[in-house]
Design an enzyme around this catalytic site. Structure first.
Site, PDB file in Angstrom:
ATOM      1  NE  ARG A  20      -4.916  32.539  19.667  1.00 55.54           N
ATOM      2  CZ  ARG A  20      -5.680  31.845  20.512  1.00 55.54           C
ATOM      3  NH1 ARG A  20      -5.382  30.618  20.829  1.00 55.54           N
ATOM      4  NH2 ARG A  20      -6.764  32.403  21.025  1.00 55.54           N
ATOM      5  NE  ARG A  55      -9.451  27.734  25.056  1.00 53.96           N
ATOM      6  CZ  ARG A  55      -9.706  28.979  24.673  1.00 53.96           C
ATOM      7  NH1 ARG A  55     -10.561  29.713  25.328  1.00 53.96           N
ATOM      8  NH2 ARG A  55      -9.128  29.498  23.622  1.00 53.96           N
ATOM      9  CE  LYS A  94     -10.940  38.258  22.474  1.00 54.67           C
ATOM     10  NZ  LYS A  94     -11.735  37.350  21.644  1.00 54.67           N
ATOM     11  NE  ARG A 122      -9.948  28.652  19.736  1.00 51.24           N
ATOM     12  CZ  ARG A 122     -10.299  29.905  20.025  1.00 51.24           C
ATOM     13  NH1 ARG A 122     -11.320  30.137  20.810  1.00 51.24           N
ATOM     14  NH2 ARG A 122      -9.638  30.904  19.518  1.00 51.24           N
ATOM     15  NE  ARG A 160      -8.066  39.426  18.008  1.00 55.18           N
ATOM     16  CZ  ARG A 160      -8.992  38.493  18.193  1.00 55.18           C
ATOM     17  NH1 ARG A 160     -10.253  38.800  18.177  1.00 55.18           N
ATOM     18  NH2 ARG A 160      -8.638  37.253  18.412  1.00 55.18           N
TER      19      ARG A 160
HETATM   20  P1  AMP Z   1     -11.214  34.895  18.752  1.00 54.74           P
HETATM   21  O1  AMP Z   1     -12.257  33.843  18.845  1.00 54.74           O
HETATM   22  O2  AMP Z   1     -11.734  36.273  18.991  1.00 54.74           O
HETATM   23  O3  AMP Z   1      -9.988  34.574  19.568  1.00 54.74           O
HETATM   24  O4  AMP Z   1     -10.720  34.907  17.222  1.00 54.74           O
HETATM   25  C1  AMP Z   1     -10.144  33.748  16.639  1.00 54.74           C
HETATM   26  C2  AMP Z   1      -9.329  34.160  15.427  1.00 54.74           C
HETATM   27  O5  AMP Z   1     -10.189  34.773  14.448  1.00 54.74           O
HETATM   28  C3  AMP Z   1      -8.236  35.189  15.674  1.00 54.74           C
HETATM   29  O6  AMP Z   1      -7.050  34.627  16.176  1.00 54.74           O
HETATM   30  C4  AMP Z   1      -8.053  35.769  14.284  1.00 54.74           C
HETATM   31  O7  AMP Z   1      -7.347  34.889  13.444  1.00 54.74           O
HETATM   32  C5  AMP Z   1      -9.492  35.821  13.787  1.00 54.74           C
HETATM   33  N1  AMP Z   1     -10.152  37.113  14.122  1.00 54.74           N
HETATM   34  C6  AMP Z   1     -11.190  37.312  14.979  1.00 54.74           C
HETATM   35  N2  AMP Z   1     -11.549  38.602  15.006  1.00 54.74           N
HETATM   36  C7  AMP Z   1     -10.716  39.246  14.162  1.00 54.74           C
HETATM   37  C8  AMP Z   1     -10.560  40.604  13.748  1.00 54.74           C
HETATM   38  N3  AMP Z   1     -11.350  41.580  14.251  1.00 54.74           N
HETATM   39  N4  AMP Z   1      -9.586  40.897  12.850  1.00 54.74           N
HETATM   40  C9  AMP Z   1      -8.807  39.960  12.342  1.00 54.74           C
HETATM   41  N5  AMP Z   1      -8.877  38.658  12.688  1.00 54.74           N
HETATM   42  C10 AMP Z   1      -9.819  38.296  13.590  1.00 54.74           C
END
Ligand code: AMP
Length: 191
Positions: A148, A124, A13, A137, A85
């Site tokens: 996750r 990755r 995404k 990461r 989310r």
């Molecule tokens: P992402 O880069 O979108 O995979 O986000 C990395 C991490 O940031 C996620 O695993 C969550 O811990 C946190 N995160 C990102 N967006 C949200 C959201 N809308 N609500 C809660 N946690 C978020």
């Protein structure tokens, strides 16, 4: 145009959101990126967010809503990647946009089978391990990947149902270029 973008971990995404935002001249707002930037602040809240991300859990809704609403303030054209989310965030976002006299154009869902997405994440990570100096990461650690996906299934996947009246579902398997083409085609058909 106001789009939310969602998919499982490893669905691609982030990559697709960047491509699309450029192609459609939309401001790309990634809550994951915003949170990772906050971690670098070394404040108390930054440390708390860092611990949450490293554990593979979700940041609390109040913080997520606040950060997202601030980031889209005044924007007419945006693509939000990583928010909402869960259904609670989706509902409050609808209310927020409604109060502003607007609403979402559509919700784009990148559909990738869990096995394919997990395999991508593991790859990755192993590729990054070769480059010792690279930032790795913490949430790509094998034990955390499993959590996750669990969080995704329980909290994020119900968005498919919530957005059923405005969802664009795109098959996210194939190369990044192939997926981008599928998304563009789906968006053209939607408009
Ligand atoms: P992402 O880069 O979108 O995979 O986000 C990395 C991490 O940031 C996620 O695993 C969550 O811990 C946190 N995160 C990102 N967006 C949200 C959201 N809308 N609500 C809660 N946690 C978020």
């Amino acid at each position: 145009m106001k789009i939310v973008f969602f998919g499982s971990p490893g669905s691609g995404k982030g990559t697709q959101a960047t491509e699309l935002a450029t192609g459609y001249s939309l401001t790309h707002v990634s809550t994951g990126e915003l949170f990772r930037a906050k971690v670098l602040d070394h404040t108390r809240i930054g440390r708390r967010i860092g611990d949450t991300i490293a554990a593979g859990s979700l940041v609390d809704d109040i913080t997520a809503n606040y950060v997202l609403f601030k980031a889209i303030d005044g924007l007419n054209r945006f693509l939000v990647d990583g928010y909402p989310r869960n259904v609670a965030q989706a509902k409050i976002f609808d209310v927020h946009l409604d109060n502003l006299g607007t609403g979402l154009t559509c919700a784009l869902f990148i559909d990738v089978p869990v096995e394919v997405a997990e395999e991508r994440l593991i790859r990755r990570r192993s590729q990054r391990q070769d480059k010792v100096v690279n930032y790795k990461r913490a949430d790509d650690a094998p034990a955390v990947i499993h959590h996750r996906f669990d969080v995704y299934r329980k909290q994020t996947e119900p968005l498919i149902q919530y957005y059923s009246d405005r969802i664009i579902r795109v098959d996210g398997t194939g190369t990044p270029t192939q997926v981008t083409r599928k998304i563009v085609k789906a968006l053209q058909e939607w408009e």
